[in-house]
Design a protein around this motif. Structure first.
Motif, mmCIF file in Angstrom:
data_model
loop_
_atom_site.group_PDB
_atom_site.id
_atom_site.type_symbol
_atom_site.label_atom_id
_atom_site.label_comp_id
_atom_site.label_asym_id
_atom_site.label_seq_id
_atom_site.Cartn_x
_atom_site.Cartn_y
_atom_site.Cartn_z
ATOM 1 N N PRO A 367 15.553 -4.666 13.976
ATOM 2 C CA PRO A 367 16.649 -4.424 14.935
ATOM 3 C C PRO A 367 16.518 -5.226 16.222
ATOM 4 O O PRO A 367 17.505 -5.372 16.944
ATOM 5 N N ASP A 368 15.314 -5.729 16.509
ATOM 6 C CA ASP A 368 15.119 -6.437 17.782
ATOM 7 C C ASP A 368 15.128 -7.951 17.617
ATOM 8 O O ASP A 368 14.521 -8.680 18.408
ATOM 9 N N PRO A 370 16.151 -11.633 18.122
ATOM 10 C CA PRO A 370 16.897 -12.301 19.189
ATOM 11 C C PRO A 370 17.889 -13.312 18.607
ATOM 12 O O PRO A 370 17.923 -13.568 17.403
ATOM 13 N N GLU A 405 11.670 -10.673 10.734
ATOM 14 C CA GLU A 405 10.963 -9.943 11.784
ATOM 15 C C GLU A 405 10.385 -10.926 12.778
ATOM 16 O O GLU A 405 10.251 -12.136 12.498
ATOM 17 N N ARG A 482 11.452 -19.258 18.149
ATOM 18 C CA ARG A 482 12.254 -18.236 18.835
ATOM 19 C C ARG A 482 13.074 -18.846 19.969
ATOM 20 O O ARG A 482 14.276 -18.592 20.096
#
Length: 492
Positions: A367-368, A370, A405, A482
């Protein structure tokens, strides 16, 4: 008598010549003893000592000094033909004459030896320079062996052997007939060693600028002195540089050949793909139109559907070929944008449609996650290829899991299945073009799926790897950087 004329004489012959020279001087000077003073007679004997030292060396010069003083006493100092001395002052003359003769002979012989040593070093330096020049132009290892063996035979009167290899296993294989233990020790610590059991055998390391390239074994004809060992060390260093140069020349030639081969293959793939794409598109359209005709019988419709599926599969293979050719040619421009990963996952699943068959699909997205900066079309192609591969090699009702993830500065996207997994021996090779795992010949495909995925991921600055799961199945993990997404201002 010149040095070249006396080099072949034995020590006894040189001593005999020194005695003969003193006797000849005494015979020639004897008739002149009533004319010349004793001091002048002594100068004649000193001259003989000087000439003997220059031509015969230090030992004959010492003998000539002593024997000359005796002849001077017997034939020229009264009473003649006797060792007795009428005047004790002549003893001082004898002592000074002997000391002068010894010093003169010693200094002259020393200068002669130094001159000979300088010439010998000059000759060896010239020979080493010529060997270095020839080693710089050697085209293969065989020429290097010939040059080094010729140098050792000419300068040291021995023979040499090259044991090439940069690992202990390679040295053990090359050291057939030699001491493998000594060769491994020399290769590991880079120190010169001697094999006393094999006579005058010396092991020298071939240490190049990058790494050790092997061991030089020299069978000398006699125990080498210090300057000869230094000469062998220099020869070993030149040999190591020559061997390393040949190694990198071979690597460069192989790399150039591989680059030319890849360019040619990409050109052929691009040409074939462009030529086949249009007729295949027409073939797929015609198959669709036949399958949609209402007046056809069931067998004809079934054949039309099979024709459509095979034509579509062939069109997909040609599309992969064209995509691989474009990626290798570097003509693909990334259209990167900051966007959520969920969107490209959804579009990939929608694009696949029924290609997953009856497989159970499980989606696990953290859910996190980016925002990521990537080309949506290319990453979609990566996900489609990985999911198609998972469906192809999984059981009919097996589970396919797509997960994503955070992993530090990376976002890892993994596709796992319940198939046989990847063969361990060729795991890294599976990312090459037209490479497929063992036992996959019955599966349709060209072996380009993972190659296309790797090219796309590398273009995004990411990483891709494959691994086998603990129980059963395999997993492909794609890691994308990221980054720092831009700040989004909140609406008022």
């Amino acid at each position: 008598m010149s040095r070249l004329a006396t080099d072949h004489l034995s020590p006894r012959q040189k001593l005999a010549l020194s005695v003969l020279a003193c006797v000849l001087v005494a015979i020639v000077a004897a008739p002149l003893r009533e004319v010349l003073d004793l001091a002048n007679m002594a100068m004649l004997f000193l001259l003989v000592v000087l000439l003997v030292a220059v031509s015969l060396g230090r030992g004959p010069a010492v003998l000539a000094s002593v024997f000359g003083v005796l002849l001077f006493d017997i034939f020229f100092v009264p009473p003649h033909f006797s060792l007795a001395v009428a005047n004790l002052q002549y003893l001082i003359t004898f002592a000074v004459m002997l000391a002068t003769a010894l010093i003169t002979g010693h200094l002259t012989a020393t200068l002669k030896e130094q001159a000979a040593e300088a010439k010998r070093r000059e000759r060896r330096t010239r020979a080493l320079y010529e060997a270095a020049s020839r080693l710089a132009g050697a085209l293969d290892v065989g020429q290097v062996r010939e040059i080094v063996d010729g140098f050792v035979a000419g300068e040291l009167g021995g023979r040499c052997h090259l044991l090439l290899g940069d690992s202990p296993a390679a040295i053990r294989t090359a050291a057939s007939g030699f001491s493998a233990t000594l060769a491994e020790a020399v290769l590991s610590d880079g120190l010169r060693r001697s094999d006393q059991e094999a006579g005058q055998r010396i092991y020298l390391p071939l240490r190049a600028p990058m790494r050790a390239r092997g061991v030089l074994v020299v069978d000398a004809s006699k125990p080498p002195v210090e300057d000869e060992l230094a000469l062998l060390d220099a020869l070993a260093s030149l040999t190591a540089i020559a061997v390393e140069r040949l190694h990198y020349v071979e690597v460069a030639q192989q790399s150039e050949l591989q680059m030319v081969t890849e360019r040619l293959r990409s050109s052929i793939l691009s040409a074939l793909s462009h030529d086949l794409r249009t007729p295949l598109t027409v073939l797929v359209g015609l198959a669709d139109s036949i399958a949609l005709a209402p007046a056809l019988s069931a067998p004809v419709l079934e054949n039309a559907a099979a024709l459509r599926d095979q034509a579509a599969r062939l069109a997909g293979l040609v599309g992969n070929l064209l995509e691989m050719a474009r990626l290798n040619a570097g003509s693909v421009t990334l259209r990167q944008e900051w966007q959520p990963l969920e969107e490209v996952v959804g579009s990939s699943l929608k694009l696949l449609g029924a290609a997953l068959g009856r497989h159970r699909l499980r989606i696990d997205l953290a859910p996190d996650l980016p925002l990521l900066r990537f080309d949506a079309v290319l990453i979609e192609r990566v996900l489609c290829n990985l999911l198609e591969n998972a469906a192809k090699y999984s059981p009919a009702a097996g589970e396919i899991r797509l997960a994503a993830e955070l992993a530090g500065d990376w976002v890892e996207i993994s596709v796992s299945d319940e198939g046989p997994g990847f063969p361990d021996l060729i795991a890294e090779q599976l990312f090459g073009m037209f490479v497929r795992g063992s036992g996959e010949s019955a599966m349709p495909g060209t072996g380009l799926g993972l190659a296309i995925c790797r090219a796309i991921v590398d273009a995004h600055g990411g990483r891709i790897r494959i691994e086998n799961l603990a129980g059963r199945g395999g997993r492909v993990v794609v890691a994308l950087p990221r980054g720092e997404p831009p700040a989004v201002e909140e609406e008022a």
